[in-house]
Design an enzyme around this catalytic site. Sequence first.
Site, short mmCIF file in Angstrom:
data_model
loop_
_atom_site.label_atom_id
_atom_site.label_comp_id
_atom_site.label_asym_id
_atom_site.label_seq_id
_atom_site.Cartn_x
_atom_site.Cartn_y
_atom_site.Cartn_z
CD GLU A 93 -0.66 -0.05 3.91
OE1 GLU A 93 -0.46 -1.46 3.73
OE2 GLU A 93 -1.63 0.81 4.07
CE LYS A 146 7.68 5.34 5.26
NZ LYS A 146 7.43 6.75 5.42
CG ASP A 196 6.26 12.32 3.06
OD1 ASP A 196 6.59 12.08 3.94
OD2 ASP A 196 6.49 13.59 2.48
CE1 TYR A 226 -7.36 7.05 2.51
CE2 TYR A 226 -5.28 8.44 2.21
CZ TYR A 226 -6.35 7.73 0.88
OH TYR A 226 -7.15 8.46 -0.05
CE LYS A 232 10.71 7.19 1.86
NZ LYS A 232 11.72 7.29 3.68
CB CYS A 286 11.16 46.37 -5.73
SG CYS A 286 8.94 45.63 -5.96
CB CYS A 320 6.70 49.64 -6.94
SG CYS A 320 8.51 49.56 -5.40
CB CYS A 328 10.18 45.86 -2.24
SG CYS A 328 8.48 47.42 -2.37
CB CYS A 332 5.60 47.94 -3.39
SG CYS A 332 5.65 46.83 -4.69
S1 IVH Z 1 2.87 1.11 9.35
C1 IVH Z 1 5.42 -0.19 12.92
N1 IVH Z 1 2.39 1.68 6.49
O1 IVH Z 1 5.45 6.26 7.81
C2 IVH Z 1 5.10 0.86 12.34
N2 IVH Z 1 3.09 3.59 7.77
O2 IVH Z 1 8.69 4.94 8.00
C3 IVH Z 1 4.06 0.49 10.85
N3 IVH Z 1 3.35 5.68 6.85
O3 IVH Z 1 5.15 5.78 11.68
C4 IVH Z 1 3.73 1.53 10.12
N4 IVH Z 1 2.73 5.10 5.61
O4 IVH Z 1 4.22 7.92 9.85
C5 IVH Z 1 2.53 1.83 7.53
N5 IVH Z 1 0.74 2.85 4.85
C6 IVH Z 1 1.41 2.91 6.13
C7 IVH Z 1 2.09 4.30 6.30
C8 IVH Z 1 3.09 4.31 7.05
C9 IVH Z 1 2.95 6.57 6.39
C10 IVH Z 1 4.68 6.27 8.47
C11 IVH Z 1 4.22 6.48 9.72
C12 IVH Z 1 5.63 5.68 10.44
C13 IVH Z 1 5.94 5.82 9.29
C14 IVH Z 1 7.33 5.19 9.06
#
Ligand code: IVH
Length: 706
Positions: free
Chosen positions: A129, A131, A133, A239, A329, A423, A426, A447, A453
């Site tokens: 799934e 990750k 940010d 989420y 990543k 600037c 102006c 400025c 301005c």
């Molecule tokens: S599972 C034991 N699932 O990534 C930790 N983490 O680098 C289990 N994160 O602290 C985390 N998307 O803040 C999980 N689909 C996802 C995620 C996710 C973002 C973040 C989360 C975690 C950090 C770890």
Amino acid sequence: MAQKDSTADVAKLTKAQAKAQVRRLAEEIAEHDRLYYQEDAPLISDADYDAMRLRLETIEARFPELRSAESPTVKVGAAALEKFGKVRHRVPMLSLSNAFAVEEVEEFIARVKRFLKLSAEASVEFTAEPKIDGLSISLRYDDGVLVEAATRGDGFEGEKVTANVRTIDNVPERLKGRDIPETIDIRGEIYMQQEDFLRLNAAQEKAGGRTFANPRNAAAGSLRQLDPKITAARPLKFYAYTWGVAKPLPADTQYGVCQAFRRWGLPVNELMIVSADVAQLLAHYQKIEQERARLGFDIDGVVYKVNRLDYQERLGFISRAPRWGLAHKFTAIKAMTILEGIEIQVGRTGALTPVARLKPVTVGGVVVQNATLHNEDEIQRKDVRIGDTVILQRAGDVIPQILGVVPEQRPAKARPYRFPDKCPACGSHAVREINPNTGKLDAVRRCTGGLICPAQRVERLRHFVSRHAFDIEGLGEKIIQEFFADDLLQSPPDIFTLEERDRKSVKRLMAREGWGETSARNLFNAINARRTVPLDRFIYALGIRHVGETTARSLARAYDSAKDFLSQMKAAAKERESQAFQLLTKIEGIGTIVGSAVAEFFAEEHNVDVVEQLLKHIEVRPLERVAASSPVSGKTVVFTGALEQMTRDEAKAMAEQLGAKVAGSVSKKTDIVVAGPGAGSKLKDAQKHGVEVIDETEWLTRIGRT
Ligand code: IVH
């Protein structure tokens, strides 16, 4: 960086210097606190604010006798630490191990099997799934009701942000369904959509507030607001993807639990699959990477988790990450293109920002034509020249960065970039100041033509009419915007000719949409009520850099009239060696840096012109001189509780007029506490310190006002 430098010379300060600085810093910090906490419109960056506080703390640590009970290091510092309560996580919130290469993913899967004593060919399912940010959060639901929300903190103890989390639309207050656990910590990510982030930054920029570097910072900053109303106004989302304590668990697989989350009304990301086939998992990684640009929010990889929960249990944790999970990543996406030009944009507060205009190029599925170059030092450091081939990077952020140039491809005629010192909006001088608190050259060039301005006018008008300046009721930001767009208001003097022009106009104000006779009359009355203002408000309203209310008051006290002030400032602006400039920098609370900012303002002819125009329409009252001796001169007074015969501001002004110092809290240095109905802790403090307490009537008698 700023933080370190801000304390560099503290060891060398004499006590007198330290005393003056403590006073100035305390005042400035209080002003910035007010802007930040009460108006949600901070003027300076968090880093600069921190540097200022650090400097104050360092000076106070060296001279403890200079620390007063009102010091922001005592007052707000404590409040800030106790801003949010602490929550101990029932199950720690850990992190994930990272991988970048496909081989590392294969090794992870093989390791899982070895640990479970399964053969290499055995079938073990994994979920995959996105990750997200953002920042992780733990939501405790007891019997399906949200009772507490906590940030990750150090993984063991986080901050309690329940009230703020309750304002997030897609976090349910109550879970729905029949199989709701008795207690469960739902864990997931709070994030901000890219579009919302851009909109928020635009609004912040407009309000002269700080902007955020990326959606993640914006989400974190928005969640950690003291006032949940501010969080509520920020478009955060959530989420769910894992859990802490869960009694009982609704399923025996990772995927099954997430399905239960979905049934209970929690948002779960759609892009989750289950597979035992490594090729399929990697194909999903690629699919997500391809869709990344279209998702509308930042992700930085794909997370794989062992699907069976009994396996997860057996695998357990190694140091601070689970053996059953891995974050695969994305590598930053890079591209090369030509820098066709550098455009200087002028923000609403006068900051000049260089923007790279690029030959359009697709980076990770997004067409990029612009990139920020941050500031002039950055351009110089990277020696970016127009015509250069530049390396771009989109690391999942909305705004692409320029990493550097390809020197071999530089055209022979490319010259180092010269940052403009005028600037572009102006033509006024654009200067880099020495930050008065850190003593360092600001990265930003600004400025100086604030009042004229076009890029800054609306902001300046807004400041001009604001509560502590001219305080013109009914002339809010929206109306200023409209009037500005329709050419009714361009600069402050126009405010005072509005009624007259309106009388002669064919398109009367009262005929405008949303206006009528009464509202037009009310506005004119509000303006007319301010045709006489005290000199300090007048000076403050001009919006000169570094001239806040306190500095404006010191300036106003030092000059006999607005005319005197103006002619002295003109002289100071002409010649730094002049007596006028020397005098200016000797005023209490004003040094060479603030003095220079004032002189720079008056060195701009347009600004002088605006001031002269204004003086034709209004009367500026000089401040009465501080009484040489009055029954309260030199005394420190604290007002607490309700006042019945005057407002708090009036009482304060009157006391200061008589030479008293008005403080916000009671310490042993306080001489008099004026207590009205409803006085609380300050009254107790007064008793504790043996400070004299009188009521409002007694106060008025003492100062001879009855
Ligand atoms: S599972 C034991 N699932 O990534 C930790 N983490 O680098 C289990 N994160 O602290 C985390 N998307 O803040 C999980 N689909 C996802 C995620 C996710 C973002 C973040 C989360 C975690 C950090 C770890």
